[in-house]
Motif scaffolding. Structure first.
Motif, short mmCIF file in Angstrom:
data_model
loop_
_atom_site.label_atom_id
_atom_site.label_comp_id
_atom_site.label_asym_id
_atom_site.label_seq_id
_atom_site.Cartn_x
_atom_site.Cartn_y
_atom_site.Cartn_z
N GLY A 1 93.77 -26.80 25.54
CA GLY A 1 92.50 -27.16 25.13
C GLY A 1 91.68 -27.41 26.71
N VAL A 2 91.34 -27.05 26.76
CA VAL A 2 90.10 -27.49 28.26
C VAL A 2 88.53 -27.68 27.90
N ARG A 3 87.67 -28.48 28.61
CA ARG A 3 86.37 -28.44 28.34
C ARG A 3 85.72 -27.13 28.88
N LYS A 4 86.08 -26.72 30.07
CA LYS A 4 85.21 -25.14 30.86
C LYS A 4 86.69 -24.24 31.01
N ILE A 5 86.90 -23.43 29.91
CA ILE A 5 87.43 -22.10 30.46
C ILE A 5 86.95 -21.54 31.72
N ASP A 6 85.81 -21.69 31.55
CA ASP A 6 85.01 -20.27 32.81
C ASP A 6 85.53 -20.61 34.29
N SER A 7 85.31 -22.58 33.93
CA SER A 7 85.60 -23.10 35.40
C SER A 7 87.65 -22.83 36.21
N LEU A 8 88.28 -21.87 35.25
CA LEU A 8 88.78 -22.17 35.48
C LEU A 8 89.06 -21.46 36.63
N THR B 1 91.75 -18.13 39.34
CA THR B 1 93.85 -18.38 40.63
C THR B 1 93.60 -19.25 41.44
N GLY B 2 94.46 -20.36 40.93
CA GLY B 2 95.32 -21.03 42.24
C GLY B 2 95.07 -22.83 41.33
N ASP B 3 94.45 -22.17 39.70
CA ASP B 3 94.18 -23.42 39.07
C ASP B 3 95.39 -23.42 38.62
N ASP C 1 98.46 -16.74 33.13
CA ASP C 1 98.93 -15.54 33.91
C ASP C 1 100.84 -15.61 33.25
N LYS C 2 101.40 -16.22 34.32
CA LYS C 2 102.01 -16.58 33.75
C LYS C 2 102.92 -15.88 32.60
N TYR C 3 102.79 -16.55 31.64
CA TYR C 3 103.42 -16.49 30.02
C TYR C 3 102.49 -16.62 29.43
#
Length: 243
Positions: free
Chosen positions: A31-38, A40-42, A49-51
């Motif tokens: 769970g994250v508050r704002k998925i859109d804010s994530l 690449t590099g976070d 992306d890896k799993y």
């Protein structure tokens, strides 16, 4: 199937990473508050992306009833059940003594730290009840113990954690027939952004988020309703804490 809140930093991120790296069968809903804010590099985005399908990012603001209900539906649709919830999201802002603690600080801490896990439980309960041995772990704090009061000016934070301890105890008491184990965990005094700038007593051992996550997951893995249900436990010390 596991759900972890507050997953984009600190202990929450360490929990997600440890689960993915050391439990090949684990499917995690983070769970994250704002998925859109994530981006690449976070770290959390890179883990997703890896799993791939083993890590599902879900929009979850601690105080949003709508978010929690939607997450419960997503988990049921994708996985059919939920075995473990780790309610980790929380805040600790301000370190005022009781004489001057702002009432707004009290309200903010109560909203996030006490009501947030209740909202999360209500939203995910039907998915939890599909599991044979569901677990609901609330990340509390040793500072919530009335039996061993810390000499720290953390009135707002500690009071909100006392409240969430009661939430965990009530969940456990009221859901015996679902074989649900609900409990409160002290994660240790952890070196995170939330604790930065706070002066801790030299008696406290400061640990890393990774060390905290490992101790939490070790306890959660072994927890059953009979062994852990309704308890307040220090994960790093592997010892019960007085309420």
């Amino acid at each position: 199937m596991l759900s972890v809140t507050g997953a984009n930093r600190g202990v929450g991120l360490a929990l997600v990473q440890d689960l993915l790296e050391h439990k090949p069968s684990a499917v995690v809903f983070a769970g994250v508050r704002k998925i859109d804010s994530l981006k690449t590099g976070d770290k959390l985005k890179d883990l997703a992306d890896k799993y791939g399908d083993r890590l599902n990012l879900v929009q979850l603001s601690s105080t949003s009833v709508e978010d929690a209900r939607e997450v419960g539906k997503v988990i049921l649709d994708k996985a059919g059940k939920l075995d473990v919830v780790i309610a980790n999201a929380g805040i600790m802002t301000g370190h005022s003594p009781i004489l001057s603690v702002p009432l707004e600080d009290m309200r903010n801490h109560f909203e996030v730290n006490t009501l947030g896990p209740l909202i999360l439980f209500q939203g995910t309960a039907q998915a939890l009840f599909k599991s044979q041995s569901p677990k609901f772990a609330v990340i509390s704090s040793g500072g919530a113990s009335l039996g061993q009061l810390f000499d720290q000016p953390i009135t707002a934070y500690a009071t909100s954690k006392v409240g969430v301890n009661m939430i965990a105890a009530r969940i456990n008491q009221e859901h015996e027939k679902e074989n649900l184990a609900a409990f409160a965990l002290h994660p240790g005094v952890v070196e995170t952004d939330m604790s930065a700038g706070h002066e801790f007593s030299p008696d406290f051992k400061i640990i890393t988020p990774q060390e905290s996550a490992q101790s939490i997951l070790k306890y959660v893995d072994g927890a059953t309703r009979s062994s852990a249900g309704g308890k307040f436990w220090s994960a790093p010390d592997d010892a019960e804490i007085p309420w």
